[in-house]
Design a protein around this motif. Sequence first.
Motif, mmCIF file in Angstrom:
data_model
loop_
_atom_site.group_PDB
_atom_site.id
_atom_site.type_symbol
_atom_site.label_atom_id
_atom_site.label_comp_id
_atom_site.label_asym_id
_atom_site.label_seq_id
_atom_site.Cartn_x
_atom_site.Cartn_y
_atom_site.Cartn_z
ATOM 1 N N PHE A 233 -3.399 38.791 42.712
ATOM 2 C CA PHE A 233 -3.830 40.327 43.198
ATOM 3 C C PHE A 233 -5.579 40.216 43.811
ATOM 4 C CE2 PHE A 233 -5.026 45.200 41.981
ATOM 5 C CZ PHE A 233 -4.482 45.707 44.061
ATOM 6 N N LYS A 234 -6.397 40.209 41.969
ATOM 7 C CA LYS A 234 -7.803 40.074 42.596
ATOM 8 C C LYS A 234 -7.739 38.934 43.053
ATOM 9 C CE LYS A 234 -10.204 41.177 39.375
ATOM 10 N NZ LYS A 234 -11.792 42.735 39.690
ATOM 11 N N GLY A 235 -7.644 37.639 43.866
ATOM 12 C CA GLY A 235 -8.017 37.052 44.679
ATOM 13 C C GLY A 235 -7.821 37.426 45.986
ATOM 14 N N TYR A 236 -6.865 37.615 45.944
ATOM 15 C CA TYR A 236 -6.410 38.704 48.027
ATOM 16 C C TYR A 236 -7.590 40.333 48.087
ATOM 17 C CZ TYR A 236 -4.742 41.387 51.200
ATOM 18 O OH TYR A 236 -4.187 42.047 52.960
ATOM 19 N N LEU A 237 -8.009 40.644 47.050
ATOM 20 C CA LEU A 237 -9.119 41.603 46.778
ATOM 21 C C LEU A 237 -10.445 41.292 46.995
ATOM 22 C CD1 LEU A 237 -7.064 44.189 44.599
ATOM 23 C CD2 LEU A 237 -6.867 44.438 47.450
ATOM 24 N N GLN A 238 -10.179 40.734 46.446
ATOM 25 C CA GLN A 238 -12.184 39.686 46.487
ATOM 26 C C GLN A 238 -13.015 39.261 47.574
ATOM 27 O OE1 GLN A 238 -13.899 39.801 44.090
ATOM 28 N NE2 GLN A 238 -15.429 38.457 44.029
ATOM 29 N N THR A 239 -13.838 40.076 48.385
ATOM 30 C CA THR A 239 -14.862 39.687 48.818
ATOM 31 C C THR A 239 -14.911 38.445 48.629
ATOM 32 O OG1 THR A 239 -16.244 40.949 48.500
ATOM 33 C CG2 THR A 239 -14.960 41.952 49.228
ATOM 34 N N GLU A 240 -15.499 38.203 49.909
ATOM 35 C CA GLU A 240 -15.678 36.559 50.164
ATOM 36 C C GLU A 240 -17.267 36.527 49.750
ATOM 37 O OE1 GLU A 240 -14.466 33.918 50.766
ATOM 38 O OE2 GLU A 240 -12.498 34.813 51.126
ATOM 39 N N ARG A 241 -17.848 36.325 48.977
ATOM 40 C CA ARG A 241 -19.387 35.384 48.060
ATOM 41 C C ARG A 241 -19.987 35.160 49.109
ATOM 42 N NH1 ARG A 241 -20.790 30.938 44.480
ATOM 43 N NH2 ARG A 241 -19.443 29.351 44.718
ATOM 44 N N GLU A 242 -21.362 35.274 49.159
ATOM 45 C CA GLU A 242 -22.197 34.241 49.709
ATOM 46 C C GLU A 242 -22.007 32.896 49.050
ATOM 47 O OE1 GLU A 242 -26.776 34.315 51.072
ATOM 48 O OE2 GLU A 242 -26.499 36.410 50.055
ATOM 49 N N GLU A 243 -23.016 32.783 50.271
ATOM 50 C CA GLU A 243 -22.661 30.489 49.154
ATOM 51 C C GLU A 243 -24.161 30.577 48.237
ATOM 52 O OE1 GLU A 243 -22.175 27.694 52.875
ATOM 53 O OE2 GLU A 243 -19.453 28.369 53.085
ATOM 54 N N VAL A 244 -23.666 29.599 47.815
ATOM 55 C CA VAL A 244 -25.317 29.779 47.043
ATOM 56 C C VAL A 244 -25.607 27.852 47.139
ATOM 57 C CG1 VAL A 244 -26.434 29.680 45.024
ATOM 58 C CG2 VAL A 244 -24.332 31.844 45.438
ATOM 59 N N HIS A 245 -26.556 27.575 47.256
ATOM 60 C CA HIS A 245 -26.884 26.361 47.395
ATOM 61 C C HIS A 245 -28.512 25.567 46.610
ATOM 62 C CE1 HIS A 245 -24.471 25.299 51.330
ATOM 63 N NE2 HIS A 245 -24.839 26.965 51.405
ATOM 64 N N ILE A 246 -27.612 25.089 45.433
ATOM 65 C CA ILE A 246 -28.635 24.826 44.639
ATOM 66 C C ILE A 246 -29.705 23.688 45.337
ATOM 67 C CG2 ILE A 246 -28.656 23.355 42.411
ATOM 68 C CD1 ILE A 246 -27.199 26.109 42.345
ATOM 69 N N LYS A 247 -30.845 24.176 45.155
ATOM 70 C CA LYS A 247 -31.711 22.928 45.777
ATOM 71 C C LYS A 247 -32.554 22.910 44.504
ATOM 72 C CE LYS A 247 -31.637 24.857 49.788
ATOM 73 N NZ LYS A 247 -32.614 25.454 51.643
ATOM 74 N N LEU A 248 -32.559 21.846 43.636
ATOM 75 C CA LEU A 248 -33.302 21.480 43.088
ATOM 76 C C LEU A 248 -35.263 21.525 43.503
ATOM 77 C CD1 LEU A 248 -31.566 18.126 41.901
ATOM 78 C CD2 LEU A 248 -31.424 20.573 40.369
ATOM 79 N N PRO A 249 -35.973 21.906 42.704
ATOM 80 C CA PRO A 249 -37.381 21.621 43.087
ATOM 81 C C PRO A 249 -37.789 20.481 43.374
ATOM 82 C CG PRO A 249 -37.482 22.301 40.511
ATOM 83 C CD PRO A 249 -36.008 21.844 41.328
ATOM 84 N N GLU A 250 -38.761 20.349 44.369
ATOM 85 C CA GLU A 250 -39.624 19.211 44.745
ATOM 86 C C GLU A 250 -41.227 19.419 43.813
ATOM 87 O OE1 GLU A 250 -40.291 19.115 48.297
ATOM 88 O OE2 GLU A 250 -38.012 19.835 49.592
ATOM 89 N N LYS A 251 -41.046 17.231 43.676
ATOM 90 C CA LYS A 251 -41.826 17.409 43.121
ATOM 91 C C LYS A 251 -43.156 17.611 43.704
ATOM 92 C CE LYS A 251 -39.403 14.491 39.337
ATOM 93 N NZ LYS A 251 -39.433 12.730 38.778
ATOM 94 N N LYS A 252 -44.701 18.086 42.880
ATOM 95 C CA LYS A 252 -45.666 17.799 43.409
ATOM 96 C C LYS A 252 -46.353 16.483 43.852
ATOM 97 C CE LYS A 252 -46.065 22.778 42.805
ATOM 98 N NZ LYS A 252 -47.174 23.609 41.912
#
Length: 257
Positions: A233-252
């Motif tokens: 029931f929860k899975g059917y009602l759940q709205t799609e989430r915005e995709e979250v992409h993990i971006k590691l910080p670049e070394k300076k």
Amino acid sequence: MVTSNSILFTLICVFAVQAMILSGLIAFKRPRRLANIFLALLVFFYALIALNIVVVNVLKDYGMLHVFRYIQMEMIYGIGPTLYFYTRCITNPKFEFKKSHYLHFLPLLLEFIFYRTAIYRIGSDGLYLDELPTYSYVYLTQQWIGVLSIWIYSIVSIVLLAKYQNQLKEYYSKIENLSLKWLQTPILVFVSYHFIWRVLTEVDRFVFDKSLREYYFLPNFTVLAIIACWIGFKGYLQTEREEVHIKLPEKKSKNTS
């Protein structure tokens, strides 16, 4: 086998059938997402386990247990791979299901075929004899390999989920705003359920000689059917989430003079 309970049988059937219907709705909800497919399968497999218990006990009461040996519906070899790929989908939005991944479900096909053989029918019936026939040991081995499969896939899934959570906590300060909390619920609930159920049954087996089975067996599957229905029931009602992409910080890089 346990003593039949019409009230619990009815509750199991009602919630398990509703869970199966919801699994179909999840699979075809828009927009189509790979994660929804695996969530739908996960709900369906667990609902099928609960419904399977009712069918076998009702047929037993009517003296038709032999019929069940031809329509066994349990699909334990599908639970582990489905849980794993669902985890892959929610922890990696770019995950693609490839043809090679179907190999994970090959044991499920073999399980389905096994339940249609005389080896299964003789082996399962032999469990009620004083001296177990050879085919019964084959059947028990098949069941324990299925349990081991669920354990292995569950552990891998939990590790993947924990790693992903750590990444989110490190690079996103408002993790509470992400719907990951819901997406991880089926993983945590189903994994926890399976481990608790296995510990309970083994303690009853070795410590109490199965004397407590009548008290927890059917209530356990009633809870499982309710959980499957709730997640469906929860899975059917759940709205799609915005995709979250993990971006590691670049070394300076150091400035060159």
